[in-house]
Enzyme design. Structure first.
Site, short mmCIF file in Angstrom:
data_model
loop_
_atom_site.label_atom_id
_atom_site.label_comp_id
_atom_site.label_asym_id
_atom_site.label_seq_id
_atom_site.Cartn_x
_atom_site.Cartn_y
_atom_site.Cartn_z
N CYS A 54 0.83 -1.20 0.00
CA CYS A 54 0.00 0.00 0.00
C CYS A 54 0.87 1.26 0.00
CB CYS A 54 -0.88 0.05 1.24
SG CYS A 54 -2.11 -1.24 1.37
N GLU A 99 0.73 3.79 1.98
CA GLU A 99 1.16 4.22 3.32
C GLU A 99 2.44 3.53 3.74
OE1 GLU A 99 -1.78 3.22 2.27
OE2 GLU A 99 -3.44 4.06 3.42
N1 THU Z 1 -4.46 0.65 -1.10
C1 THU Z 1 -3.55 1.54 -0.62
O1 THU Z 1 -2.46 1.70 -1.18
N2 THU Z 1 -3.86 2.21 0.51
C2 THU Z 1 -5.05 2.16 1.14
O2 THU Z 1 -5.25 2.84 2.14
C3 THU Z 1 -6.10 1.28 0.63
C4 THU Z 1 -5.71 0.36 -0.44
C5 THU Z 1 -4.17 -0.04 -2.36
C6 THU Z 1 -3.90 -1.51 -2.30
C7 THU Z 1 -4.28 -1.96 -3.68
O3 THU Z 1 -3.20 -1.76 -4.56
C8 THU Z 1 -5.40 -1.01 -4.11
O4 THU Z 1 -5.28 0.11 -3.23
C9 THU Z 1 -6.78 -1.61 -4.03
O5 THU Z 1 -7.10 -2.03 -2.77
#
Ligand code: THU
Length: 133
Positions: A55, A57
């Protein structure tokens, strides 16, 4: 120079454009402000083995740590959603490792935002071996 919340949101929106998200088509950006005023950005990076996806973050946290910074004051997280995005549980736990009461700005691309402290989003983070007597 004081880094404003707007600046942090702008950086999070900007870095979302670098996301590698061919599977979900959902780009997320995060901008992490250190206590000494530096900003580290991260975006989500997906993989065809879905579970390897990282993700935005955590990308931001790992970039900061790899640059020698472990003291954080605020993070802005942004995605192109109607309502401000909210971080997943894994990212909450990773953020809590460094700052259990980190200030969190959740935003969408139109600039709509909400503010929390991490302990509101993750009231009882796992303490793991730190919880041993
Ligand atoms: N994702 C993030 O990068 N941060 C979040 O807070 C929520 C989800 C990403 C993971 C994945 O690549 C995409 O968003 C779909 O869930």
């Amino acid at each position: 120079m004081q880094i404003t919340d707007d600046k942090l949101i702008t950086e999070a929106i900007k870095v979302a454009s670098f996301a590698y998200a061919p599977y979900s088509q959902f780009s997320v950006g995060a901008a992490l402000l250190t206590t000494d005023g530096r900003i580290f950005c991260g975006c989500n990076v997906e993989n065809l083995s879905y579970g390897l996806t990282i993700c935005a973050e955590r990308s931001a946290v790992f970039a900061a740590v790899a640059a020698g910074c472990q003291n954080f004051q605020k993070i802005a997280i942004a995605a192109d959603t109607d309502e401000p995005i909210s971080p997943c549980g894994a990212c909450r736990q990773v953020l809590a490792e460094f700052h259990p009461t980190l200030e969190i700005i959740l935003a969408n691309f139109t600039g709509k935002s909400e503010q929390f402290i991490l302990s509101e989003l993750l009231p009882r983070p796992s303490k793991g071996i730190l919880g041993r007597p």
